[in-house]
Design an enzyme around this catalytic site. Structure first.
Site, PDB file in Angstrom:
ATOM      1  N   GLY A  15      58.620  65.815  54.131  1.00  0.00           N
ATOM      2  CA  GLY A  15      59.401  65.753  55.376  1.00  0.00           C
ATOM      3  C   GLY A  15      58.678  65.839  56.703  1.00  0.00           C
ATOM      4  O   GLY A  15      59.327  65.969  57.732  1.00  0.00           O
ATOM      5  N   SER A  21      58.626  67.692  63.660  1.00  0.00           N
ATOM      6  CA  SER A  21      59.204  68.064  62.354  1.00  0.00           C
ATOM      7  C   SER A  21      58.862  69.504  61.999  1.00  0.00           C
ATOM      8  O   SER A  21      57.722  69.951  62.208  1.00  0.00           O
ATOM      9  CB  SER A  21      58.633  67.188  61.238  1.00  0.00           C
ATOM     10  N   ILE A  22      59.844  70.195  61.415  1.00  0.00           N
ATOM     11  CA  ILE A  22      59.587  71.559  60.947  1.00  0.00           C
ATOM     12  C   ILE A  22      58.458  71.518  59.909  1.00  0.00           C
ATOM     13  O   ILE A  22      57.544  72.352  59.925  1.00  0.00           O
ATOM     14  CB  ILE A  22      60.886  72.181  60.375  1.00  0.00           C
ATOM     15  N   SER A  98      71.947  61.673  57.168  1.00  0.00           N
ATOM     16  CA  SER A  98      73.346  61.301  56.977  1.00  0.00           C
ATOM     17  C   SER A  98      73.621  59.985  57.682  1.00  0.00           C
ATOM     18  O   SER A  98      73.657  59.940  58.911  1.00  0.00           O
ATOM     19  CB  SER A  98      74.277  62.376  57.557  1.00  0.00           C
ATOM     20  N   TYR A 150      71.357  74.807  56.926  1.00  0.00           N
ATOM     21  CA  TYR A 150      71.975  75.111  58.219  1.00  0.00           C
ATOM     22  C   TYR A 150      73.300  75.841  57.994  1.00  0.00           C
ATOM     23  O   TYR A 150      73.988  75.611  56.983  1.00  0.00           O
ATOM     24  CB  TYR A 150      72.186  73.818  59.031  1.00  0.00           C
ATOM     25  N   TYR A 160      78.958  68.435  62.605  1.00  0.00           N
ATOM     26  CA  TYR A 160      77.989  68.377  61.501  1.00  0.00           C
ATOM     27  C   TYR A 160      78.500  67.547  60.322  1.00  0.00           C
ATOM     28  O   TYR A 160      77.774  67.279  59.377  1.00  0.00           O
ATOM     29  CB  TYR A 160      77.643  69.805  61.071  1.00  0.00           C
TER      30      TYR A 160
END
Ligand code: NAI
Length: 271
Positions: A15, A21-22, A98, A150, A160
């Site tokens: 990711g 990006s985390i 999504s 989350y 969301y």
């Protein structure tokens, strides 16, 4: 600053798309703490993102894999062990998307083909990775898997949409697979429930900036940024948290346990 918390450990980080990006921050910190790592992402993200820059900085190898494709995951796990020189000690699952959110479709109107994709990419991909690693016996005993979630898994946030359902499923997979992997090889599985964070995935959500400011005012410590999230992930990969598993761990500056802060009251208060 390094305490060598991950000295000698081998890890896979999914990711990391760009420096926001985390996962990017987790990779930098894992390297800093002495780990040897593999970076993986979907083939299309490898073309669009900056992952090779990160690989050069962290002496790591990039191995592509679409996280919805079991065959590609298997191949990535096998090649990772070859590069790392042994079984995997830690794995970061930092993947979500999504199509419904991307196309701005509200919850009552969800497109079900897109909905399937949301669940597959954002939740089932964790099951697929865990199952592939379990069957290949690719993780070492005492290994650690962390995924990012989350709070919309527990409470409704209007913007969301189907990602809330994906996160609820993700957290359930953390518990269910955490049980089996714990029994089988003492591998622990946890999710970190992170504050809103300004990344490509985060900023793709309509109303994100407004909500970011709202959460910033409500949380007594303010929003947790990507860097502090990475610090928390490092502790979960380290041997200091060996008995923590099957948990959803809030990393949100106290937001989830705050009803209304004085800062918010002041903002909406009477003159
Ligand atoms: P990001 O956009 O930098 O990372 C999402 C990653 O998922 C990208 O690298 C993307 O290429 C990858 N991905 C998408 N489809 C894939 C596929 N089929 N196979 C492999 N990889 C795929 O955004 P961020 O924010 O760093 O997201 C990481 C995780 O953190 C996600 O699970 C997200 O839901 C979670 N999170 C993010 C928050 C935020 O506000 N940014 C808040 C709480 C959780």
């Amino acid at each position: 600053m390094s305490n060598n918390l991950l000295q000698g450990k081998r890890g896979i980080i999914t990711g990391a798309l760009d420096e926001n990006s985390i996962a990017w921050k987790v990779a930098e910190k894992a390297f800093e703490q002495g780990a040897k790592i593999v970076l993986t992402n979907a083939p299309i993200a490898l073309r669009m993102g900056k992952i090779n820059e990160l690989a050069a900085k962290t002496n790591s190898k990039v191995i592509p894999a679409d996280a919805t494709n079991v065959e590609e995951i298997n191949k990535m796990l096998i090649e990772s062990q070859e590069f790392l020189g042994g079984k995997i000690d830690f794995l970061l699952h930092s993947i979500a998307q999504s199509p419904n959110i991307r196309k701005n479709i509200g919850y009552p109107e969800l497109n079900y083909d897109y909905y399937d994709k949301t669940l597959d990419i954002s939740a089932l991909s964790l099951h697929k990775m865990l199952a592939a690693a379990y069957k290949l016996d690719a993780m070492s005993e005492g290994g650690s898997v962390v995924t990012l979630s989350y709070m919309a898994a527990q409470r409704t946030f209007s913007f969301y949409t189907d990602m809330a359902d994906a996160k609820a499923l993700l957290e359930s997979i953390v518990r269910s697979f955490g049980y089996h992997y714990g029994k089988h090889r003492k591998v622990r599985v946890n999710s970190v429930s992170q504050s809103p964070t300004k990344t490509t995935a985060g900023s793709g959500i309509k109303g994100f900036n407004t909500f970011y400011d709202f959460a910033q005012l409500n949380a007594p410590l303010g929003n947790a940024d990507a860097e502090s999230c990475a610090d928390y992930c490092i502790t979960l990969f380290s041997d200091l948290t060996k008995m923590v598993t099957m948990q959803n761990l809030m990393h949100d500056g106290g937001y989830s346990n705050t009803g209304a802060s004085s800062d918010l009251m002041d903002k909406f208060g009477e003159e």
